[in-house]
Design a protein around this motif. Structure first.
Motif, PDB file in Angstrom:
ATOM      1  N   ILE A 183       1.383  11.544  -8.967  1.00  0.00           N
ATOM      2  CA  ILE A 183       0.371  12.047  -9.900  1.00  0.00           C
ATOM      3  C   ILE A 183      -0.214  13.358  -9.398  1.00  0.00           C
ATOM      4  O   ILE A 183      -0.297  14.353 -10.133  1.00  0.00           O
ATOM      5  CB  ILE A 183      -0.739  10.992 -10.108  1.00  0.00           C
ATOM      6  CG1 ILE A 183      -0.208   9.801 -10.902  1.00  0.00           C
ATOM      7  CG2 ILE A 183      -1.938  11.608 -10.834  1.00  0.00           C
ATOM      8  CD1 ILE A 183      -1.199   8.673 -11.027  1.00  0.00           C
ATOM      9  N   VAL A 184      -0.618  13.379  -8.140  1.00  0.00           N
ATOM     10  CA  VAL A 184      -1.229  14.588  -7.589  1.00  0.00           C
ATOM     11  C   VAL A 184      -0.209  15.715  -7.492  1.00  0.00           C
ATOM     12  O   VAL A 184      -0.494  16.861  -7.851  1.00  0.00           O
ATOM     13  CB  VAL A 184      -1.838  14.299  -6.205  1.00  0.00           C
ATOM     14  CG1 VAL A 184      -2.336  15.592  -5.560  1.00  0.00           C
ATOM     15  CG2 VAL A 184      -2.991  13.315  -6.330  1.00  0.00           C
ATOM     16  N   GLY A 185       1.001  15.408  -7.027  1.00  0.00           N
ATOM     17  CA  GLY A 185       2.019  16.439  -6.866  1.00  0.00           C
ATOM     18  C   GLY A 185       2.377  17.112  -8.180  1.00  0.00           C
ATOM     19  O   GLY A 185       2.322  18.337  -8.301  1.00  0.00           O
ATOM     20  N   PHE A 186       2.720  16.317  -9.193  1.00  0.00           N
ATOM     21  CA  PHE A 186       3.140  16.899 -10.463  1.00  0.00           C
ATOM     22  C   PHE A 186       1.974  17.493 -11.234  1.00  0.00           C
ATOM     23  O   PHE A 186       2.115  18.543 -11.873  1.00  0.00           O
ATOM     24  CB  PHE A 186       3.866  15.844 -11.310  1.00  0.00           C
ATOM     25  CG  PHE A 186       5.297  15.655 -10.942  1.00  0.00           C
ATOM     26  CD1 PHE A 186       6.283  16.439 -11.521  1.00  0.00           C
ATOM     27  CD2 PHE A 186       5.673  14.720 -10.001  1.00  0.00           C
ATOM     28  CE1 PHE A 186       7.621  16.283 -11.179  1.00  0.00           C
ATOM     29  CE2 PHE A 186       6.999  14.556  -9.639  1.00  0.00           C
ATOM     30  CZ  PHE A 186       7.977  15.334 -10.237  1.00  0.00           C
ATOM     31  N   SER A 187       0.819  16.847 -11.192  1.00  0.00           N
ATOM     32  CA  SER A 187      -0.332  17.376 -11.932  1.00  0.00           C
ATOM     33  C   SER A 187      -0.801  18.704 -11.358  1.00  0.00           C
ATOM     34  O   SER A 187      -1.092  19.656 -12.106  1.00  0.00           O
ATOM     35  CB  SER A 187      -1.488  16.363 -11.907  1.00  0.00           C
ATOM     36  OG  SER A 187      -1.118  15.156 -12.517  1.00  0.00           O
TER      37      SER A 187
ATOM     38  N   ASN B  45       7.502  23.171  -4.352  1.00  0.00           N
ATOM     39  CA  ASN B  45       6.115  22.992  -3.938  1.00  0.00           C
ATOM     40  C   ASN B  45       5.482  21.690  -4.406  1.00  0.00           C
ATOM     41  O   ASN B  45       4.313  21.454  -4.097  1.00  0.00           O
ATOM     42  CB  ASN B  45       5.289  24.193  -4.410  1.00  0.00           C
ATOM     43  CG  ASN B  45       5.502  25.395  -3.522  1.00  0.00           C
ATOM     44  OD1 ASN B  45       4.811  25.582  -2.529  1.00  0.00           O
ATOM     45  ND2 ASN B  45       6.484  26.213  -3.860  1.00  0.00           N
ATOM     46  N   ILE B  46       6.207  20.865  -5.156  1.00  0.00           N
ATOM     47  CA  ILE B  46       5.692  19.519  -5.401  1.00  0.00           C
ATOM     48  C   ILE B  46       5.586  18.778  -4.071  1.00  0.00           C
ATOM     49  O   ILE B  46       4.590  18.081  -3.803  1.00  0.00           O
ATOM     50  CB  ILE B  46       6.588  18.762  -6.392  1.00  0.00           C
ATOM     51  CG1 ILE B  46       6.487  19.395  -7.788  1.00  0.00           C
ATOM     52  CG2 ILE B  46       6.194  17.291  -6.461  1.00  0.00           C
ATOM     53  CD1 ILE B  46       7.433  18.793  -8.799  1.00  0.00           C
ATOM     54  N   GLY B  47       6.592  18.942  -3.227  1.00  0.00           N
ATOM     55  CA  GLY B  47       6.521  18.348  -1.892  1.00  0.00           C
ATOM     56  C   GLY B  47       5.376  18.906  -1.075  1.00  0.00           C
ATOM     57  O   GLY B  47       4.702  18.175  -0.336  1.00  0.00           O
ATOM     58  N   THR B  48       5.122  20.214  -1.214  1.00  0.00           N
ATOM     59  CA  THR B  48       3.993  20.828  -0.509  1.00  0.00           C
ATOM     60  C   THR B  48       2.676  20.234  -0.979  1.00  0.00           C
ATOM     61  O   THR B  48       1.760  20.002  -0.172  1.00  0.00           O
ATOM     62  CB  THR B  48       3.998  22.345  -0.747  1.00  0.00           C
ATOM     63  OG1 THR B  48       5.248  22.893  -0.310  1.00  0.00           O
ATOM     64  CG2 THR B  48       2.870  23.015   0.015  1.00  0.00           C
TER      65      THR B  48
ATOM     66  N   ARG C 121       0.826  -1.213   0.000  1.00  0.00           N
ATOM     67  CA  ARG C 121       0.000   0.000   0.000  1.00  0.00           C
ATOM     68  C   ARG C 121       0.858   1.259   0.000  1.00  0.00           C
ATOM     69  O   ARG C 121       0.508   2.260  -0.626  1.00  0.00           O
ATOM     70  CB  ARG C 121      -0.952  -0.013   1.199  1.00  0.00           C
ATOM     71  CG  ARG C 121      -2.036  -1.074   1.077  1.00  0.00           C
ATOM     72  CD  ARG C 121      -2.971  -1.083   2.280  1.00  0.00           C
ATOM     73  NE  ARG C 121      -3.763   0.135   2.376  1.00  0.00           N
ATOM     74  CZ  ARG C 121      -4.858   0.370   1.663  1.00  0.00           C
ATOM     75  NH1 ARG C 121      -5.294  -0.516   0.780  1.00  0.00           N
ATOM     76  NH2 ARG C 121      -5.536   1.486   1.838  1.00  0.00           N
ATOM     77  N   VAL C 122       1.994   1.232   0.689  1.00  0.00           N
ATOM     78  CA  VAL C 122       2.901   2.384   0.659  1.00  0.00           C
ATOM     79  C   VAL C 122       3.465   2.577  -0.741  1.00  0.00           C
ATOM     80  O   VAL C 122       3.556   3.703  -1.245  1.00  0.00           O
ATOM     81  CB  VAL C 122       4.027   2.213   1.700  1.00  0.00           C
ATOM     82  CG1 VAL C 122       5.098   3.278   1.502  1.00  0.00           C
ATOM     83  CG2 VAL C 122       3.464   2.300   3.114  1.00  0.00           C
ATOM     84  N   LEU C 123       3.846   1.494  -1.401  1.00  0.00           N
ATOM     85  CA  LEU C 123       4.342   1.603  -2.770  1.00  0.00           C
ATOM     86  C   LEU C 123       3.257   2.136  -3.701  1.00  0.00           C
ATOM     87  O   LEU C 123       3.512   2.998  -4.547  1.00  0.00           O
ATOM     88  CB  LEU C 123       4.825   0.237  -3.269  1.00  0.00           C
ATOM     89  CG  LEU C 123       6.085  -0.345  -2.629  1.00  0.00           C
ATOM     90  CD1 LEU C 123       6.488  -1.639  -3.327  1.00  0.00           C
ATOM     91  CD2 LEU C 123       7.245   0.645  -2.675  1.00  0.00           C
ATOM     92  N   ALA C 124       2.033   1.638  -3.550  1.00  0.00           N
ATOM     93  CA  ALA C 124       0.936   2.125  -4.383  1.00  0.00           C
ATOM     94  C   ALA C 124       0.641   3.592  -4.093  1.00  0.00           C
ATOM     95  O   ALA C 124       0.261   4.349  -5.000  1.00  0.00           O
ATOM     96  CB  ALA C 124      -0.309   1.272  -4.146  1.00  0.00           C
ATOM     97  N   GLY C 125       0.813   4.015  -2.854  1.00  0.00           N
ATOM     98  CA  GLY C 125       0.589   5.415  -2.508  1.00  0.00           C
ATOM     99  C   GLY C 125       1.584   6.352  -3.165  1.00  0.00           C
ATOM    100  O   GLY C 125       1.294   7.533  -3.362  1.00  0.00           O
ATOM    101  N   THR C 126       2.771   5.825  -3.510  1.00  0.00           N
ATOM    102  CA  THR C 126       3.769   6.645  -4.197  1.00  0.00           C
ATOM    103  C   THR C 126       3.234   7.125  -5.538  1.00  0.00           C
ATOM    104  O   THR C 126       3.444   8.286  -5.927  1.00  0.00           O
ATOM    105  CB  THR C 126       5.064   5.849  -4.407  1.00  0.00           C
ATOM    106  OG1 THR C 126       5.525   5.352  -3.162  1.00  0.00           O
ATOM    107  CG2 THR C 126       6.144   6.731  -5.033  1.00  0.00           C
TER     108      THR C 126
END
Length: 308
Positions: A112-116, A235-238, A102-107
């Protein structure tokens, strides 16, 4: 008398373009702007470490479904809350789902959310910031006052309102994060363009009859994007923290989706009892944020003309 071409010596290890003298003899290689930027970035050890982390996360996001030892959605009610072991490296949650998978899938969801969200933020902010900075007057006033309205909303509060209206999911989260972040990009780009638009090469392009669109696209934006690039990297990390926070609060992606914030929300009820439920997702978030912060810090130093 033999003419020679004066060239600038390149730093050791920097990529350089070959140069020759007027009579065809080899000359000292001349360094280019981008090769110098690359050289300065690679000299920053933390930036290189951050780049390795980001590349590693990218590879997990791409190949994660092929390397996960278990189905991240599969429930095994006979093995709930298992401690980390050889079979389940990170243990299992209260429904018997493998936490490592699940942690790997969460990556993948985090990337996707960060870059998009940052890509959409930059598109909106760059377009509006370029219009405000180049045309000024009424256009500038209208865009900047609109930006002030979005500045008044805290990011998470505004995102929660949007998600409650349109529903939960990855796409609503991306749109809501971008909608309440573009104002920063627009203001950064506007301030850069205000100093660039009066440069001699811009005035020369106007005198030659270049259209406003061509001047913005070919002359102003390439020389004004440094601050935006650094902002995007930081801000990708944000954005990753924001989507985890929304899911933790119960308004992000669906609860059954293997997302780090959902895992933290589950582990909240087991703090001090089953610490592996919140420890490993927390470590994944911290590692991701550190990677992008290191890359952003390296880009800022490499792109700063005062340091060059």
């Amino acid at each position: 008398m033999t003419d020679t071409t004066k060239t600038e010596a390149a730093p050791a290890g920097a990529a350089a373009e070959p140069a020759t003298t007027a009579n065809g003899e080899a000359a000292i290689p001349k360094i280019t702007q981008w090769s110098e930027i690359r050289y300065r970035f690679m000299q920053n050890k933390l930036a290189v470490a951050g780049l390795f982390i980001v590349v590693f996360l990218f590879l997990i996001a791409i190949f994660g479904p092929y390397i996960t030892p278990h189905d991240p959605y599969h429930q095994d009610l006979l093995q709930p809350l298992q401690k980390p072991s050889a079979e389940h490296w990170f243990g299992t949650d209260d429904l018997g789902r493998d936490l490592f998978s699940r942690v790997l899938a969460g990556t993948r969801i985090a990337m996707i959310v960060g870059f998009s969200s940052i890509a959409l933020t930059c598109v909106i902010g760059v377009v509006l910031g370029a219009l405000a900075g180049y045309f000024g007057k009424f256009v500038d006033t209208l865009i900047m006052r609109t930006a002030d309205i979005f500045f008044a909303f805290p990011l998470l509060i505004g995102a929660i309102v949007i998600i409650l209206v349109v529903g939960r999911g990855v796409l609503p989260v991306v749109i809501s994060l971008a909608l309440f972040s573009w104002a920063t990009v627009a203001r950064l780009l506007r301030s850069s363009i205000l100093s660039v638009r009066e440069m001699d090469y811009v005035n020369a392009a106007r005198a030659l009859g270049a259209s406003n669109g061509r001047i913005i696209r070919k002359h102003i934006l390439p020389n004004s994007m440094t601050a935006v690039m650094v902002y995007a990297a930081f801000n990708i990390g944000t954005a990753v923290v924001a989507v985890a926070s929304l899911s933790f609060l119960g308004v992000g992606v669906s609860p059954e989706v293997p997302e780090w914030g959902n895992m933290l929300a589950l582990g909240r009820g087991f703090i001090g009892v089953e610490n592996h439920l919140w420890l490993f997702p927390s470590f994944a978030i911290v590692l991701t944020v550190l990677g992008f912060v290191f890359v952003g810090d390296g880009l800022r130093d490499a792109l700063d003309p005062k340091l060059r």
